[in-house]
Design an enzyme around this catalytic site. Structure first.
Site, mmCIF file in Angstrom:
data_model
loop_
_atom_site.group_PDB
_atom_site.id
_atom_site.type_symbol
_atom_site.label_atom_id
_atom_site.label_comp_id
_atom_site.label_asym_id
_atom_site.label_seq_id
_atom_site.Cartn_x
_atom_site.Cartn_y
_atom_site.Cartn_z
ATOM 1 N N ASP A 1 10.154 27.527 36.185
ATOM 2 C CA ASP A 1 10.341 26.264 35.658
ATOM 3 C C ASP A 1 9.002 25.588 35.044
ATOM 4 O O ASP A 1 8.829 24.999 34.381
ATOM 5 C CB ASP A 1 10.981 25.332 36.725
ATOM 6 C CG ASP A 1 12.575 25.792 36.957
ATOM 7 O OD1 ASP A 1 13.160 25.998 35.929
ATOM 8 O OD2 ASP A 1 13.072 25.580 38.086
ATOM 9 N N ASN B 1 8.970 16.258 34.469
ATOM 10 C CA ASN B 1 9.314 15.873 35.967
ATOM 11 C C ASN B 1 9.175 14.643 36.213
ATOM 12 O O ASN B 1 10.130 14.145 36.940
ATOM 13 C CB ASN B 1 8.453 17.109 36.803
ATOM 14 C CG ASN B 1 9.333 18.558 36.738
ATOM 15 O OD1 ASN B 1 10.498 18.401 36.387
ATOM 16 N ND2 ASN B 1 8.508 19.546 37.168
ATOM 17 N N GLU B 2 7.757 14.402 36.468
ATOM 18 C CA GLU B 2 7.701 13.040 37.140
ATOM 19 C C GLU B 2 6.282 12.513 37.181
ATOM 20 O O GLU B 2 5.264 13.412 36.583
ATOM 21 C CB GLU B 2 7.660 13.373 38.676
ATOM 22 C CG GLU B 2 6.613 13.919 39.441
ATOM 23 C CD GLU B 2 6.733 15.382 39.298
ATOM 24 O OE1 GLU B 2 7.493 16.098 39.807
ATOM 25 O OE2 GLU B 2 5.569 16.230 39.062
ATOM 26 N N ARG C 1 2.977 0.552 50.996
ATOM 27 C CA ARG C 1 1.641 1.040 51.525
ATOM 28 C C ARG C 1 1.972 2.369 51.771
ATOM 29 O O ARG C 1 2.929 2.467 52.626
ATOM 30 C CB ARG C 1 1.242 0.068 52.799
ATOM 31 C CG ARG C 1 0.839 -1.258 52.641
ATOM 32 C CD ARG C 1 0.617 -2.056 53.783
ATOM 33 N NE ARG C 1 0.397 -3.621 53.736
ATOM 34 C CZ ARG C 1 1.064 -4.356 53.283
ATOM 35 N NH1 ARG C 1 2.333 -4.116 53.071
ATOM 36 N NH2 ARG C 1 0.701 -5.612 52.868
ATOM 37 N N THR D 1 14.763 17.854 41.077
ATOM 38 C CA THR D 1 14.810 19.301 41.953
ATOM 39 C C THR D 1 13.439 19.450 42.058
ATOM 40 O O THR D 1 13.260 20.418 43.009
ATOM 41 C CB THR D 1 15.384 20.036 41.292
ATOM 42 O OG1 THR D 1 15.140 20.240 39.943
ATOM 43 C CG2 THR D 1 17.117 19.685 41.633
ATOM 44 N N ALA E 1 5.120 9.500 51.904
ATOM 45 C CA ALA E 1 4.597 9.049 53.218
ATOM 46 C C ALA E 1 4.352 7.813 53.065
ATOM 47 O O ALA E 1 3.140 7.213 53.359
ATOM 48 C CB ALA E 1 3.107 10.219 53.450
HETATM 49 P P1 NAP Z 1 3.871 24.972 39.441
HETATM 50 O O1 NAP Z 1 3.396 26.012 40.617
HETATM 51 O O2 NAP Z 1 4.096 25.147 38.186
HETATM 52 O O3 NAP Z 1 5.163 24.294 40.210
HETATM 53 C C1 NAP Z 1 5.520 24.169 41.700
HETATM 54 C C2 NAP Z 1 6.691 24.656 42.049
HETATM 55 O O4 NAP Z 1 7.746 23.779 41.695
HETATM 56 C C3 NAP Z 1 7.170 26.021 41.497
HETATM 57 O O5 NAP Z 1 8.006 26.825 42.540
HETATM 58 C C4 NAP Z 1 8.355 25.711 40.409
HETATM 59 O O6 NAP Z 1 9.240 26.495 40.006
HETATM 60 C C5 NAP Z 1 8.949 24.345 40.826
HETATM 61 N N1 NAP Z 1 9.451 23.477 39.694
HETATM 62 C C6 NAP Z 1 8.660 22.670 38.920
HETATM 63 N N2 NAP Z 1 9.599 22.049 38.195
HETATM 64 C C7 NAP Z 1 10.696 22.006 38.720
HETATM 65 C C8 NAP Z 1 12.106 21.561 38.465
HETATM 66 N N3 NAP Z 1 12.097 20.601 37.538
HETATM 67 N N4 NAP Z 1 13.157 21.771 39.452
HETATM 68 C C9 NAP Z 1 12.893 22.567 40.340
HETATM 69 N N5 NAP Z 1 11.615 23.406 40.901
HETATM 70 C C10 NAP Z 1 10.517 22.930 39.985
HETATM 71 O O7 NAP Z 1 2.887 23.675 39.881
HETATM 72 P P2 NAP Z 1 2.245 22.546 38.900
HETATM 73 O O8 NAP Z 1 1.835 22.955 37.667
HETATM 74 O O9 NAP Z 1 1.110 22.093 39.678
HETATM 75 O O10 NAP Z 1 3.424 21.380 39.052
HETATM 76 C C11 NAP Z 1 4.481 21.577 38.300
HETATM 77 C C12 NAP Z 1 5.431 20.638 38.675
HETATM 78 O O11 NAP Z 1 5.722 21.472 40.041
HETATM 79 C C13 NAP Z 1 5.275 19.297 39.143
HETATM 80 O O12 NAP Z 1 5.818 18.526 38.249
HETATM 81 C C14 NAP Z 1 5.836 19.146 40.557
HETATM 82 O O13 NAP Z 1 7.172 18.520 40.340
HETATM 83 C C15 NAP Z 1 6.419 20.536 41.277
HETATM 84 N N6 NAP Z 1 5.532 20.816 42.157
HETATM 85 C C16 NAP Z 1 5.899 20.185 43.329
HETATM 86 C C17 NAP Z 1 5.476 20.214 44.747
HETATM 87 C C18 NAP Z 1 6.332 20.108 45.858
HETATM 88 O O14 NAP Z 1 7.288 20.108 45.919
HETATM 89 N N7 NAP Z 1 5.517 19.670 46.982
HETATM 90 C C19 NAP Z 1 4.067 20.464 44.749
HETATM 91 C C20 NAP Z 1 3.664 20.600 43.510
HETATM 92 C C21 NAP Z 1 4.245 20.927 42.444
HETATM 93 P P3 NAP Z 1 8.911 27.685 39.431
HETATM 94 O O15 NAP Z 1 8.707 28.717 40.455
HETATM 95 O O16 NAP Z 1 10.482 28.375 38.810
HETATM 96 O O17 NAP Z 1 7.889 27.714 38.255
HETATM 97 MN MN MN Z 2 11.724 28.659 40.166
#
Ligand code: NAP
Ligand code: MN
Length: 256
Positions: free
Chosen positions: A45, A117-118, A143, A156, A180
């Site tokens: 994703d 995403n966000e 806060r 997701t 948080a």
């Molecule tokens: P990234 O390594 O590309 O993504 C982090 C993880 O989030 C990967 O496992 C990715 O899935 C998954 N992901 C991304 N979009 C998703 C969606 N719409 N639904 C379900 N899973 C999704 O990290 P990045 O480039 O720093 O950030 C890209 C996105 O990752 C951000 O928009 C954020 O939402 C998400 N992210 C989540 C967290 C968390 O949940 N704590 C932390 C950092 C980033 P794949 O393995 O399939 O690529």
């Molecule tokens: Mn995935």
């Protein structure tokens, strides 16, 4: 002849698959990195999001198809061992287009980013205090570490990690979730995530954003000295080509 590009995650398996797909599809479509009609992504994703950002200026003339290594994703309908099936379906079938609006984010009145995403306002240095307005009406003073505002597609992703609700495909909504949040006798905010109608405008205002970051999908920028961050669903949208009927529940079960 329609044109295509392949964007892949930088691992050797994805690279190899990208080469294979490019060779096979070149019989039917023209390879064009500059102005492709179709973008195929190989990875996860995250790769899909990266590709959309890469082509953010031509989203209205492009469609995206995702191929996932391992499981199905939310943006990705094919696994890497389905690639011959994908080629067959792309060549033979009329795909269905599913459109999804991006988030448009402004800082102090200027549009600075679009997110699939966000967007998050986060401060890991100190407690961030900010006022949350919905359609210019004050909801609360918050806060804590920060606020995450996501789309249906992003529900997701990070949103889910901060206990936001998963939103079914097809619902054009905005969701606000706390990162948080501090809740005790003196300070209270809603605490639970809140899902808003598609035309809602969310405004985060503070006279002190020192140390805070505005993160949109995978990029971040400093908010020092800024006063307000506004986000709403944009007129810009991403078009995902669907050649097979994978239900939302099936996607959920495949990933989580
Ligand atoms: P990234 O390594 O590309 O993504 C982090 C993880 O989030 C990967 O496992 C990715 O899935 C998954 N992901 C991304 N979009 C998703 C969606 N719409 N639904 C379900 N899973 C999704 O990290 P990045 O480039 O720093 O950030 C890209 C996105 O990752 C951000 O928009 C954020 O939402 C998400 N992210 C989540 C967290 C968390 O949940 N704590 C932390 C950092 C980033 P794949 O393995 O399939 O690529
Ligand atoms: Mn995935």
């Amino acid at each position: 002849m329609k044109s295509f590009v392949v964007v892949h995650r930088p691992d050797s398996q994805s690279e190899e698959l990208a080469g294979y797909l490019r060779d096979k599809l070149s019989k039917y479509l023209q390879y064009d990195e500059e102005h492709p009609d179709y973008c195929f992504t190989i990875g996860g994703d995250g790769t899909f999001i990266y590709a959309i950002h890469q082509y953010h200026n031509q989203l209205d003339t492009m469609s995206f198809v995702g191929i996932h290594s391992g499981t199905l994703g939310f943006f990705t309908d094919y696994r890497n061992n389905d690639i011959d099936q994908l080629i067959k379906e792309v060549v033979e079938k009329e795909g269905k287009i599913v459109e999804s609006q991006l988030l448009e984010i402004s800082i102090d009145g200027c549009i600075v980013e679009y997110a699939i995403n966000e967007m998050r306002v986060e401060n890991s240095m100190r407690t961030q205090i900010l006022d949350i307005y919905i359609n210019n009406e004050k909801l609360e003073t918050y806060r804590g570490t920060g606020i995450c505002v996501c789309t249906q597609l992003g529900s997701t992703a990070y949103n889910r990690s901060v206990q936001g609700a998963v939103i079914q495909e097809g619902l054009p909504v905005i969701q606000i979730a706390e990162i948080a949040g501090i809740h005790h006798r003196e300070f209270q905010s809603l605490g639970s995530p809140i899902v808003l109608k598609e035309d809602s405008v969310v405004k985060l205002v503070s006279d002190n954003f020192e140390g805070a970051l505005l993160c949109t999908d995978s990029t971040c920028q400093k908010l020092d000295g800024k006063k307000e961050v506004v986000c709403r669903l944009s007129k810009k949208s991403v078009r995902m080509m669907r050649y097979r009927d994978v239900s939302y529940i099936e996607r959920l079960k495949s990933l989580f």
